[in-house]
Design a protein around this motif. Sequence first.
Motif, short mmCIF file in Angstrom:
data_model
loop_
_atom_site.label_atom_id
_atom_site.label_comp_id
_atom_site.label_asym_id
_atom_site.label_seq_id
_atom_site.Cartn_x
_atom_site.Cartn_y
_atom_site.Cartn_z
N ASP A 222 0.82 -1.22 0.00
CA ASP A 222 0.00 0.00 0.00
C ASP A 222 0.86 1.27 0.00
N MET A 226 1.25 3.97 -3.12
CA MET A 226 0.90 5.37 -2.91
C MET A 226 2.05 6.29 -3.30
N ASN A 230 1.80 9.11 -6.08
CA ASN A 230 1.97 10.52 -5.72
C ASN A 230 3.20 11.16 -6.35
N TYR A 248 -4.88 7.98 -12.67
CA TYR A 248 -5.36 7.60 -11.33
C TYR A 248 -6.44 6.53 -11.42
N LYS A 262 -6.04 0.34 0.27
CA LYS A 262 -5.83 1.75 0.59
C LYS A 262 -5.30 2.51 -0.62
N ALA A 263 -4.35 1.91 -1.32
CA ALA A 263 -3.80 2.57 -2.51
C ALA A 263 -4.85 2.69 -3.59
N HIS A 266 -7.15 5.49 -2.67
CA HIS A 266 -6.42 6.76 -2.82
C HIS A 266 -6.39 7.18 -4.29
#
Length: 559
Positions: A222, A226, A230, A248, A262-263, A266
Amino acid sequence: MEDKLVSICIPVFNGSNYLKKAIDSALAQDYPHTEIIVVNDGSTDQGLTESIALGYGDRIRYINQSNRGVAGALNTAVNLAKGEYFAWLSHDDIHLPHKTSAQIRFLSDLGRASACLFSDYDLIDPDDKLITTVRLPADKIRRSPRLPLLNGLINGCSLLIPISIMREFGLFDERLRFTQDYDLWNKILDKQEFFHQPEVLIQYRVHPQQDTQTQKVAPESDPLWMRMINNRTATQRAQISGSSHRFYHSIGTFLRPTPMQKASEHALDLAKRSSREALTSVVIPFLNEIALLHRAVESVQSQLDARVEIILVDDGSTDDTSSIERLAQRDERIKLIRQPNRGAAVARNRGMMSAKGEYIAFLDGDDIFMPNKIRRQLDLMQEHGALFSHTSYYISYPGRKDILGIWRSGQLNGHCYPELIRSCPIAVPTVMLHRSIVDEGFAFPAGCQLGEDVLAWIDLTAKYLLLGIDEPLSVVEWSDTSAAMSLDKQIRGITAMIAIIQSHPIHGKHLSQLESLRAHLADLAGQQHQLSEAEWAAPLVNHAWNTFQSVPADAIGRI
Protein backbone atom coordinates in the motif's frame (compact mmCIF):
# COMPACT_ATOMS: atom_id res chain seq x y z
CA MET A 1 29.08 -6.62 -25.82
CA GLU A 2 29.61 -10.31 -26.55
CA ASP A 3 32.18 -10.76 -23.77
CA LYS A 4 30.40 -8.89 -20.96
CA LEU A 5 30.13 -10.94 -17.77
CA VAL A 6 26.58 -11.41 -16.46
CA SER A 7 25.99 -12.26 -12.80
CA ILE A 8 22.91 -14.47 -12.33
CA CYS A 9 21.85 -14.05 -8.71
CA ILE A 10 19.65 -16.69 -7.05
CA PRO A 11 18.32 -15.89 -3.55
CA VAL A 12 16.79 -18.91 -1.81
CA PHE A 13 15.05 -19.72 1.46
CA ASN A 14 13.83 -23.28 2.05
CA GLY A 15 13.93 -23.92 -1.69
CA SER A 16 14.63 -27.61 -1.96
CA ASN A 17 11.48 -28.19 -4.03
CA TYR A 18 12.51 -26.05 -7.05
CA LEU A 19 16.10 -24.84 -6.54
CA LYS A 20 17.74 -27.52 -8.69
CA LYS A 21 15.64 -26.59 -11.73
CA ALA A 22 16.53 -22.92 -11.29
CA ILE A 23 20.28 -23.57 -11.03
CA ASP A 24 20.18 -26.00 -13.96
CA SER A 25 18.49 -23.33 -16.10
CA ALA A 26 21.21 -20.81 -15.19
CA LEU A 27 23.95 -23.30 -16.06
CA ALA A 28 22.20 -24.11 -19.35
CA GLN A 29 22.55 -20.55 -20.68
CA ASP A 30 24.01 -20.56 -24.18
CA TYR A 31 25.87 -17.34 -23.39
CA PRO A 32 29.36 -18.36 -22.15
CA HIS A 33 30.19 -15.39 -19.91
CA THR A 34 28.09 -15.89 -16.80
CA GLU A 35 28.63 -16.42 -13.11
CA ILE A 36 25.96 -17.94 -10.87
CA ILE A 37 25.69 -16.73 -7.30
CA VAL A 38 23.38 -18.65 -4.96
CA VAL A 39 22.65 -17.02 -1.59
CA ASN A 40 21.05 -19.28 1.01
CA ASP A 41 19.14 -16.82 3.20
CA GLY A 42 19.14 -18.82 6.44
CA SER A 43 17.08 -21.80 5.30
CA THR A 44 15.50 -23.90 8.07
CA ASP A 45 14.88 -27.12 6.14
CA GLN A 46 17.46 -29.33 7.84
CA GLY A 47 20.13 -28.60 5.26
CA LEU A 48 18.13 -29.71 2.19
CA THR A 49 18.61 -26.39 0.36
CA GLU A 50 22.31 -26.28 1.19
CA SER A 51 22.96 -29.84 0.05
CA ILE A 52 21.43 -29.08 -3.36
CA ALA A 53 23.59 -25.99 -3.80
CA LEU A 54 26.79 -27.67 -2.62
CA GLY A 55 26.19 -30.46 -5.10
CA TYR A 56 27.15 -28.11 -7.94
CA GLY A 57 30.69 -27.62 -6.61
CA ASP A 58 32.65 -24.80 -8.20
CA ARG A 59 30.17 -24.39 -11.05
CA ILE A 60 28.39 -21.88 -8.83
CA ARG A 61 29.39 -19.46 -6.05
CA TYR A 62 27.52 -20.41 -2.87
CA ILE A 63 27.00 -18.16 0.17
CA ASN A 64 25.16 -19.07 3.36
CA GLN A 65 23.93 -16.21 5.57
CA SER A 66 21.49 -15.58 8.38
CA ASN A 67 18.00 -14.69 7.27
CA ARG A 68 17.67 -11.12 5.94
CA GLY A 69 14.87 -11.61 3.43
CA VAL A 70 14.98 -11.56 -0.36
CA ALA A 71 16.34 -8.01 -0.36
CA GLY A 72 19.23 -8.97 1.91
CA ALA A 73 20.07 -12.07 -0.13
CA LEU A 74 20.04 -10.09 -3.38
CA ASN A 75 22.18 -7.35 -1.86
CA THR A 76 24.76 -9.92 -0.80
CA ALA A 77 24.83 -11.33 -4.33
CA VAL A 78 25.15 -7.91 -5.96
CA ASN A 79 27.94 -6.86 -3.58
CA LEU A 80 29.91 -10.01 -4.41
CA ALA A 81 29.12 -9.97 -8.14
CA LYS A 82 32.00 -9.60 -10.59
CA GLY A 83 29.81 -9.12 -13.65
CA GLU A 84 28.88 -5.95 -15.48
CA TYR A 85 25.21 -6.93 -15.56
CA PHE A 86 22.78 -8.21 -12.93
CA ALA A 87 20.16 -10.86 -13.63
CA TRP A 88 17.80 -12.14 -10.97
CA LEU A 89 16.55 -15.71 -10.88
CA SER A 90 14.15 -16.71 -8.11
CA HIS A 91 14.75 -20.20 -6.81
CA ASP A 92 11.35 -21.33 -8.11
CA ASP A 93 11.61 -19.81 -11.62
CA ILE A 94 13.46 -20.77 -14.80
CA HIS A 95 15.62 -18.82 -17.25
CA LEU A 96 15.19 -20.16 -20.79
CA PRO A 97 18.53 -21.21 -22.35
CA HIS A 98 18.76 -18.17 -24.66
CA LYS A 99 17.72 -15.59 -22.06
CA THR A 100 21.15 -14.05 -21.44
CA SER A 101 22.43 -14.19 -25.02
CA ALA A 102 19.18 -12.69 -26.36
CA GLN A 103 19.39 -9.77 -23.93
CA ILE A 104 23.07 -9.07 -24.62
CA ARG A 105 22.26 -9.12 -28.35
CA PHE A 106 19.28 -6.79 -27.78
CA LEU A 107 21.50 -4.34 -25.89
CA SER A 108 24.02 -4.41 -28.72
CA ASP A 109 21.33 -3.74 -31.34
CA LEU A 110 19.87 -1.01 -29.16
CA GLY A 111 23.24 0.69 -28.89
CA ARG A 112 22.58 1.43 -25.23
CA ALA A 113 24.95 -0.53 -23.01
CA SER A 114 23.52 1.22 -19.94
CA ALA A 115 19.90 0.30 -20.67
CA CYS A 116 17.71 -1.80 -18.37
CA LEU A 117 15.79 -4.61 -20.10
CA PHE A 118 12.70 -6.66 -19.27
CA SER A 119 10.82 -9.21 -21.34
CA ASP A 120 7.67 -11.24 -21.82
CA TYR A 121 7.32 -14.47 -19.85
CA ASP A 122 5.49 -17.78 -19.43
CA LEU A 123 3.44 -18.66 -16.36
CA ILE A 124 3.92 -22.27 -15.27
CA ASP A 125 2.31 -24.35 -12.53
CA PRO A 126 4.08 -26.37 -9.77
CA ASP A 127 4.52 -29.25 -12.24
CA ASP A 128 6.17 -27.09 -14.95
CA LYS A 129 3.03 -27.08 -17.10
CA LEU A 130 2.35 -23.92 -19.08
CA ILE A 131 -0.55 -21.88 -17.72
CA THR A 132 -0.33 -18.98 -20.19
CA THR A 133 2.15 -16.73 -21.97
CA VAL A 134 2.24 -13.10 -20.87
CA ARG A 135 2.98 -10.91 -23.88
CA LEU A 136 3.22 -7.31 -22.82
CA PRO A 137 1.63 -4.54 -24.96
CA ALA A 138 4.71 -3.49 -26.92
CA ASP A 139 3.11 -0.51 -28.71
CA LYS A 140 1.72 0.95 -25.50
CA ILE A 141 5.04 0.46 -23.72
CA ARG A 142 6.91 2.26 -26.52
CA ARG A 143 4.56 5.23 -26.08
CA SER A 144 4.57 5.04 -22.27
CA PRO A 145 7.83 3.54 -20.90
CA ARG A 146 6.59 3.82 -17.30
CA LEU A 147 3.43 1.84 -17.98
CA PRO A 148 4.87 -1.61 -17.08
CA LEU A 149 5.98 -0.54 -13.62
CA LEU A 150 2.70 1.11 -12.74
CA ASN A 151 0.60 -1.76 -14.09
CA GLY A 152 2.64 -4.47 -12.40
CA LEU A 153 3.93 -5.80 -15.71
CA ILE A 154 7.66 -6.02 -14.96
CA ASN A 155 8.72 -9.50 -13.90
CA GLY A 156 11.94 -9.06 -11.93
CA CYS A 157 13.45 -12.32 -13.16
CA SER A 158 13.21 -11.12 -16.76
CA LEU A 159 15.41 -8.10 -16.05
CA LEU A 160 18.95 -7.40 -17.12
CA ILE A 161 20.40 -4.30 -15.40
CA PRO A 162 23.94 -2.86 -15.34
CA ILE A 163 25.48 -3.59 -11.94
CA SER A 164 26.66 0.02 -11.75
CA ILE A 165 23.05 1.21 -11.84
CA MET A 166 22.06 -1.24 -9.11
CA ARG A 167 24.82 0.07 -6.86
CA GLU A 168 24.13 3.71 -7.73
CA PHE A 169 20.63 3.48 -6.28
CA GLY A 170 21.61 1.83 -3.03
CA LEU A 171 20.43 -1.72 -3.81
CA PHE A 172 17.29 -3.23 -2.27
CA ASP A 173 15.64 -1.85 0.86
CA GLU A 174 16.00 -4.67 3.41
CA ARG A 175 13.15 -3.25 5.48
CA LEU A 176 10.82 -4.46 2.72
CA ARG A 177 10.14 -8.18 2.65
CA PHE A 178 7.77 -8.37 -0.32
CA THR A 179 8.06 -5.19 -2.42
CA GLN A 180 11.81 -4.61 -2.41
CA ASP A 181 11.99 -5.12 -6.17
CA TYR A 182 9.30 -2.65 -7.26
CA ASP A 183 10.60 -0.14 -4.74
CA LEU A 184 14.03 -0.23 -6.40
CA TRP A 185 12.69 -0.29 -10.00
CA ASN A 186 10.61 2.78 -9.15
CA LYS A 187 13.71 4.64 -7.96
CA ILE A 188 15.74 3.62 -11.00
CA LEU A 189 12.95 4.60 -13.40
CA ASP A 190 13.18 8.22 -12.28
CA LYS A 191 16.59 8.48 -13.99
CA GLN A 192 16.89 5.45 -16.28
CA GLU A 193 14.68 4.01 -18.99
CA PHE A 194 13.50 0.41 -19.00
CA PHE A 195 13.29 -1.16 -22.47
CA HIS A 196 10.82 -3.92 -23.28
CA GLN A 197 12.25 -6.88 -25.18
CA PRO A 198 9.19 -8.47 -26.80
CA GLU A 199 10.05 -12.15 -26.46
CA VAL A 200 9.57 -14.84 -23.83
CA LEU A 201 12.80 -15.36 -21.88
CA ILE A 202 11.73 -16.83 -18.54
CA GLN A 203 9.18 -19.13 -16.93
CA TYR A 204 7.57 -17.74 -13.80
CA ARG A 205 6.15 -20.33 -11.46
CA VAL A 206 2.82 -19.78 -9.72
CA HIS A 207 2.32 -21.84 -6.56
CA PRO A 208 0.48 -21.48 -3.22
CA GLN A 209 3.63 -20.97 -1.14
CA GLN A 210 4.51 -17.64 -2.80
CA ASP A 211 4.34 -14.64 -0.47
CA THR A 212 2.92 -12.57 -3.32
CA GLN A 213 -0.13 -14.81 -3.26
CA THR A 214 -0.95 -13.92 0.34
CA GLN A 215 -2.38 -10.96 2.29
CA LYS A 216 1.00 -10.43 4.00
CA VAL A 217 2.07 -8.20 1.10
CA ALA A 218 -0.54 -5.47 1.70
CA PRO A 219 1.08 -3.53 4.59
CA GLU A 220 4.20 -3.01 2.46
CA SER A 221 2.56 -2.66 -0.92
CA ASP A 222 0.00 0.00 0.00
CA PRO A 223 2.66 2.62 0.92
CA LEU A 224 4.77 1.66 -2.11
CA TRP A 225 1.88 2.08 -4.52
CA MET A 226 0.90 5.37 -2.91
CA ARG A 227 4.43 6.67 -3.42
CA MET A 228 4.35 5.51 -7.03
CA ILE A 229 1.03 7.30 -7.49
CA ASN A 230 1.97 10.52 -5.72
CA ASN A 231 5.49 10.94 -7.11
CA ARG A 232 4.53 11.10 -10.78
CA THR A 233 4.43 14.56 -12.39
CA ALA A 234 1.57 15.75 -14.60
CA THR A 235 3.76 15.11 -17.65
CA GLN A 236 4.59 11.58 -16.52
CA ARG A 237 0.94 10.85 -15.78
CA ALA A 238 0.02 11.99 -19.29
CA GLN A 239 2.84 10.00 -20.88
CA ILE A 240 1.59 6.88 -19.14
CA SER A 241 -2.18 7.21 -19.52
CA GLY A 242 -2.97 10.37 -21.50
CA SER A 243 -4.29 12.36 -18.56
CA SER A 244 -4.15 12.54 -14.78
CA HIS A 245 -7.73 11.32 -14.52
CA ARG A 246 -7.04 8.21 -16.61
CA PHE A 247 -3.75 7.59 -14.77
CA TYR A 248 -5.36 7.60 -11.33
CA HIS A 249 -8.45 5.73 -12.46
CA SER A 250 -6.51 2.97 -14.23
CA ILE A 251 -4.27 2.34 -11.20
CA GLY A 252 -7.22 2.44 -8.80
CA THR A 253 -9.10 -0.06 -10.95
CA PHE A 254 -6.01 -2.24 -11.38
CA LEU A 255 -5.48 -2.44 -7.61
CA ARG A 256 -9.13 -2.91 -6.67
CA PRO A 257 -9.07 -6.76 -6.73
CA THR A 258 -5.70 -6.90 -4.90
CA PRO A 259 -4.90 -6.61 -1.18
CA MET A 260 -3.76 -3.00 -1.79
CA GLN A 261 -7.14 -1.46 -0.96
CA LYS A 262 -5.83 1.75 0.59
CA ALA A 263 -3.80 2.57 -2.51
CA SER A 264 -6.76 1.71 -4.74
CA GLU A 265 -9.08 4.04 -2.84
CA HIS A 266 -6.42 6.76 -2.82
CA ALA A 267 -6.00 6.55 -6.61
CA LEU A 268 -9.75 6.53 -7.29
CA ASP A 269 -10.22 9.55 -5.04
CA LEU A 270 -7.51 11.43 -6.95
CA ALA A 271 -9.22 10.44 -10.20
CA LYS A 272 -12.43 12.13 -9.07
CA ARG A 273 -10.59 15.28 -8.03
CA SER A 274 -8.12 15.57 -10.90
CA SER A 275 -10.42 17.04 -13.54
CA ARG A 276 -11.90 19.68 -11.25
CA GLU A 277 -8.55 20.68 -9.79
CA ALA A 278 -6.57 20.80 -13.05
CA LEU A 279 -5.12 24.25 -13.78
CA THR A 280 -5.34 25.60 -17.33
CA SER A 281 -2.92 28.30 -18.47
CA VAL A 282 -4.33 30.61 -21.15
CA VAL A 283 -1.64 32.34 -23.21
CA ILE A 284 -2.70 35.63 -24.84
CA PRO A 285 -0.16 37.54 -26.94
CA PHE A 286 -1.14 41.10 -27.80
CA LEU A 287 0.05 44.12 -29.73
CA ASN A 288 -2.05 47.21 -28.95
CA GLU A 289 -5.88 46.91 -29.33
CA ILE A 290 -6.20 47.23 -25.57
CA ALA A 291 -9.99 47.54 -25.52
CA LEU A 292 -10.39 44.21 -27.33
CA LEU A 293 -7.80 42.66 -25.03
CA HIS A 294 -9.90 43.55 -21.98
CA ARG A 295 -12.82 41.71 -23.57
CA ALA A 296 -10.65 38.64 -24.24
CA VAL A 297 -9.30 38.59 -20.67
CA GLU A 298 -12.80 38.95 -19.23
CA SER A 299 -13.95 35.91 -21.21
CA VAL A 300 -11.23 33.85 -19.49
CA GLN A 301 -11.89 35.33 -16.05
CA SER A 302 -15.55 34.34 -16.45
CA GLN A 303 -14.92 30.67 -17.24
CA LEU A 304 -17.38 28.42 -15.45
CA ASP A 305 -16.11 25.77 -13.04
CA ALA A 306 -12.48 26.03 -14.17
CA ARG A 307 -9.16 26.93 -12.55
CA VAL A 308 -7.23 29.25 -14.83
CA GLU A 309 -4.14 31.39 -14.99
CA ILE A 310 -3.91 34.08 -17.67
CA ILE A 311 -0.53 34.84 -19.21
CA LEU A 312 -0.54 38.10 -21.16
CA VAL A 313 2.49 38.64 -23.40
CA ASP A 314 2.87 42.23 -24.59
CA ASP A 315 4.62 41.97 -27.96
CA GLY A 316 5.93 45.54 -28.01
CA SER A 317 2.69 47.55 -27.73
CA THR A 318 2.95 51.29 -28.31
CA ASP A 319 -0.53 52.10 -26.97
CA ASP A 320 -1.20 52.91 -23.32
CA THR A 321 -1.26 49.58 -21.44
CA SER A 322 -1.76 51.00 -17.96
CA SER A 323 -5.29 49.57 -17.72
CA ILE A 324 -3.87 46.10 -18.38
CA GLU A 325 -1.25 46.64 -15.70
CA ARG A 326 -3.97 47.58 -13.20
CA LEU A 327 -6.00 44.53 -14.23
CA ALA A 328 -3.02 42.26 -13.57
CA GLN A 329 -2.48 43.86 -10.17
CA ARG A 330 -6.11 43.23 -9.18
CA ASP A 331 -6.29 39.61 -10.33
CA GLU A 332 -3.57 37.29 -9.04
CA ARG A 333 -4.44 34.83 -11.81
CA ILE A 334 -2.98 37.24 -14.40
CA LYS A 335 0.72 37.36 -15.24
CA LEU A 336 1.95 40.16 -17.54
CA ILE A 337 5.12 39.61 -19.59
CA ARG A 338 6.69 42.22 -21.86
CA GLN A 339 8.98 41.75 -24.83
CA PRO A 340 10.14 43.80 -27.86
CA ASN A 341 8.04 43.21 -30.95
CA ARG A 342 9.09 39.76 -32.16
CA GLY A 343 5.84 38.29 -33.41
CA ALA A 344 3.04 36.09 -32.10
CA ALA A 345 5.07 32.87 -32.26
CA VAL A 346 7.79 34.14 -29.93
CA ALA A 347 5.15 35.66 -27.64
CA ARG A 348 3.25 32.38 -27.39
CA ASN A 349 6.49 30.52 -26.70
CA ARG A 350 7.30 32.95 -23.89
CA GLY A 351 3.86 32.36 -22.45
CA MET A 352 4.16 28.57 -22.64
CA MET A 353 7.50 28.63 -20.86
CA SER A 354 5.90 30.60 -18.00
CA ALA A 355 2.80 28.41 -17.79
CA LYS A 356 2.18 26.45 -14.60
CA GLY A 357 -0.98 24.70 -15.77
CA GLU A 358 -1.39 21.05 -16.59
CA TYR A 359 -3.19 22.21 -19.72
CA ILE A 360 -2.35 25.17 -21.96
CA ALA A 361 -4.88 27.04 -24.12
CA PHE A 362 -4.36 29.92 -26.54
CA LEU A 363 -6.39 33.03 -27.21
CA ASP A 364 -5.74 36.01 -29.45
CA GLY A 365 -6.40 39.48 -28.10
CA ASP A 366 -9.35 40.14 -30.42
CA ASP A 367 -11.11 36.80 -29.80
CA ILE A 368 -13.02 35.35 -26.83
CA PHE A 369 -13.88 32.09 -25.12
CA MET A 370 -17.43 30.91 -24.55
CA PRO A 371 -18.13 30.57 -20.78
CA ASN A 372 -17.92 26.74 -20.77
CA LYS A 373 -14.95 26.50 -23.13
CA ILE A 374 -12.20 25.39 -20.75
CA ARG A 375 -14.36 23.11 -18.62
CA ARG A 376 -15.83 21.30 -21.63
CA GLN A 377 -12.57 20.91 -23.56
CA LEU A 378 -10.58 19.87 -20.50
CA ASP A 379 -13.17 17.24 -19.52
CA LEU A 380 -13.12 15.71 -22.98
CA MET A 381 -9.32 15.68 -23.12
CA GLN A 382 -9.13 14.00 -19.71
CA GLU A 383 -11.77 11.46 -20.71
CA HIS A 384 -10.09 10.54 -24.01
CA GLY A 385 -6.51 10.84 -22.79
CA ALA A 386 -5.86 13.42 -25.52
CA LEU A 387 -2.75 15.60 -25.41
CA PHE A 388 -3.78 17.86 -28.34
CA SER A 389 -7.31 19.04 -29.11
CA HIS A 390 -9.24 21.71 -30.98
CA THR A 391 -12.89 22.69 -31.39
CA SER A 392 -15.27 24.24 -33.85
CA TYR A 393 -15.79 27.97 -33.40
CA TYR A 394 -18.11 30.91 -33.91
CA ILE A 395 -17.18 33.80 -36.20
CA SER A 396 -18.00 37.43 -35.53
CA TYR A 397 -17.73 39.96 -38.38
CA PRO A 398 -18.55 43.39 -36.93
CA GLY A 399 -20.00 45.84 -39.42
CA ARG A 400 -20.57 43.08 -41.98
CA LYS A 401 -22.78 40.51 -40.24
CA ASP A 402 -25.29 40.96 -37.43
CA ILE A 403 -25.36 37.26 -36.55
CA LEU A 404 -22.53 34.87 -35.74
CA GLY A 405 -21.24 32.39 -38.25
CA ILE A 406 -19.75 29.01 -37.47
CA TRP A 407 -16.76 27.05 -38.71
CA ARG A 408 -17.03 23.31 -38.04
CA SER A 409 -13.31 22.72 -37.88
CA GLY A 410 -13.80 20.40 -34.91
CA GLN A 411 -14.90 17.67 -37.31
CA LEU A 412 -11.21 17.17 -38.06
CA ASN A 413 -10.19 14.33 -35.73
CA GLY A 414 -7.73 11.49 -35.17
CA HIS A 415 -4.85 10.78 -37.58
CA CYS A 416 -4.56 14.04 -39.52
CA TYR A 417 -0.96 13.88 -40.71
CA PRO A 418 0.20 14.38 -43.43
CA GLU A 419 -3.15 15.48 -44.89
CA LEU A 420 -3.06 18.61 -42.74
CA ILE A 421 -0.33 19.88 -45.06
CA ARG A 422 -2.92 20.23 -47.84
CA SER A 423 -5.30 22.32 -45.78
CA CYS A 424 -5.50 23.20 -42.08
CA PRO A 425 -8.77 24.52 -40.58
CA ILE A 426 -7.48 24.70 -36.97
CA ALA A 427 -7.86 28.13 -35.34
CA VAL A 428 -5.53 29.23 -32.54
CA PRO A 429 -8.26 30.08 -29.96
CA THR A 430 -9.70 26.56 -30.25
CA VAL A 431 -6.51 24.68 -29.34
CA MET A 432 -5.68 23.16 -25.96
CA LEU A 433 -2.49 21.18 -25.22
CA HIS A 434 -1.36 19.06 -22.33
CA ARG A 435 1.79 20.52 -20.84
CA SER A 436 3.69 17.28 -21.57
CA ILE A 437 3.78 18.42 -25.22
CA VAL A 438 5.62 21.58 -24.18
CA ASP A 439 7.89 19.61 -21.83
CA GLU A 440 8.80 17.40 -24.78
CA GLY A 441 10.05 20.44 -26.73
CA PHE A 442 7.12 21.84 -28.70
CA ALA A 443 7.37 25.49 -29.75
CA PHE A 444 5.80 27.69 -32.40
CA PRO A 445 8.21 28.30 -35.32
CA ALA A 446 9.60 31.73 -34.56
CA GLY A 447 10.99 32.48 -38.01
CA CYS A 448 7.60 32.72 -39.72
CA GLN A 449 5.36 35.81 -39.32
CA LEU A 450 2.38 34.37 -41.22
CA GLY A 451 1.17 30.78 -40.95
CA GLU A 452 3.29 30.00 -37.87
CA ASP A 453 0.25 28.47 -36.17
CA VAL A 454 -0.49 26.13 -39.10
CA LEU A 455 3.13 24.98 -39.15
CA ALA A 456 2.86 24.27 -35.42
CA TRP A 457 -0.29 22.17 -35.87
CA ILE A 458 1.38 20.22 -38.69
CA ASP A 459 4.33 19.50 -36.40
CA LEU A 460 2.01 18.32 -33.63
CA THR A 461 -0.18 16.07 -35.79
CA ALA A 462 3.00 14.32 -36.97
CA LYS A 463 3.50 13.14 -33.37
CA TYR A 464 0.09 13.12 -31.67
CA LEU A 465 -3.50 12.18 -32.38
CA LEU A 466 -5.79 15.18 -32.66
CA LEU A 467 -8.99 15.22 -30.62
CA GLY A 468 -11.57 17.12 -32.65
CA ILE A 469 -14.54 18.56 -30.74
CA ASP A 470 -17.37 19.65 -33.02
CA GLU A 471 -18.74 22.21 -30.61
CA PRO A 472 -18.19 25.97 -31.06
CA LEU A 473 -16.45 27.01 -27.85
CA SER A 474 -14.64 30.18 -28.99
CA VAL A 475 -15.55 33.28 -30.97
CA VAL A 476 -13.02 34.38 -33.61
CA GLU A 477 -13.44 37.94 -34.81
CA TRP A 478 -12.92 38.71 -38.49
CA SER A 479 -12.26 42.10 -40.01
CA ASP A 480 -11.50 43.25 -43.53
CA THR A 481 -7.79 43.10 -42.69
CA SER A 482 -7.83 39.65 -41.04
CA ALA A 483 -5.60 37.01 -42.60
CA ALA A 484 -8.72 34.94 -43.30
CA MET A 485 -10.16 37.83 -45.35
CA SER A 486 -6.94 38.97 -47.05
CA LEU A 487 -5.94 37.34 -50.31
CA ASP A 488 -2.53 38.97 -50.11
CA LYS A 489 -1.87 37.64 -46.58
CA GLN A 490 -3.03 34.18 -47.63
CA ILE A 491 -0.57 34.15 -50.53
CA ARG A 492 2.33 35.41 -48.41
CA GLY A 493 1.54 32.97 -45.61
CA ILE A 494 1.28 29.90 -47.86
CA THR A 495 4.44 30.90 -49.74
CA ALA A 496 6.36 31.03 -46.45
CA MET A 497 4.85 27.73 -45.32
CA ILE A 498 5.80 25.93 -48.53
CA ALA A 499 9.40 27.08 -48.19
CA ILE A 500 9.60 25.75 -44.64
CA ILE A 501 7.71 22.51 -45.28
CA GLN A 502 9.66 21.48 -48.37
CA SER A 503 12.96 21.93 -46.51
CA HIS A 504 11.73 19.96 -43.49
CA PRO A 505 13.36 16.48 -43.25
CA ILE A 506 10.00 14.77 -42.60
CA HIS A 507 7.24 17.06 -43.90
CA GLY A 508 9.16 17.62 -47.14
CA LYS A 509 8.81 13.94 -48.06
CA HIS A 510 5.05 14.21 -48.48
CA LEU A 511 5.18 15.29 -52.09
CA SER A 512 1.50 14.91 -53.03
CA GLN A 513 0.37 17.05 -50.10
CA LEU A 514 2.99 19.67 -50.94
CA GLU A 515 1.90 19.66 -54.57
CA SER A 516 -1.69 20.28 -53.48
CA LEU A 517 -0.53 23.22 -51.41
CA ARG A 518 1.43 24.61 -54.37
CA ALA A 519 -1.62 24.21 -56.61
CA HIS A 520 -3.72 26.09 -54.06
CA LEU A 521 -1.13 28.87 -54.03
CA ALA A 522 -1.17 29.06 -57.83
CA ASP A 523 -4.97 29.28 -57.75
CA LEU A 524 -4.84 32.13 -55.23
CA ALA A 525 -2.26 33.97 -57.35
CA GLY A 526 -4.52 33.62 -60.38
CA GLN A 527 -7.50 34.98 -58.45
CA GLN A 528 -5.44 37.91 -57.20
CA HIS A 529 -5.34 39.26 -60.75
CA GLN A 530 -9.06 38.76 -61.31
CA LEU A 531 -10.85 39.47 -58.03
CA SER A 532 -10.89 42.17 -55.41
CA GLU A 533 -10.29 41.20 -51.78
CA ALA A 534 -14.02 41.48 -51.10
CA GLU A 535 -14.99 39.33 -54.10
CA TRP A 536 -12.46 36.69 -53.10
CA ALA A 537 -13.61 36.62 -49.47
CA ALA A 538 -17.33 36.40 -50.24
CA PRO A 539 -17.49 32.57 -50.64
CA LEU A 540 -15.59 32.17 -47.36
CA VAL A 541 -18.10 34.36 -45.55
CA ASN A 542 -21.04 32.59 -47.15
CA HIS A 543 -19.68 29.19 -46.09
CA ALA A 544 -19.42 30.32 -42.48
CA TRP A 545 -22.95 31.75 -42.31
CA ASN A 546 -24.98 29.55 -44.68
CA THR A 547 -25.68 26.53 -42.49
CA PHE A 548 -25.99 28.10 -39.07
CA GLN A 549 -28.94 29.17 -36.97
CA SER A 550 -29.07 32.86 -36.16
CA VAL A 551 -27.12 34.02 -33.12
CA PRO A 552 -27.10 37.78 -32.48
CA ALA A 553 -23.65 39.25 -33.00
CA ASP A 554 -24.00 41.29 -29.83
CA ALA A 555 -24.24 38.02 -27.89
CA ILE A 556 -20.48 38.09 -27.53
CA GLY A 557 -20.76 41.37 -25.70
CA ARG A 558 -22.87 39.66 -23.06
CA ILE A 559 -20.46 36.73 -22.50
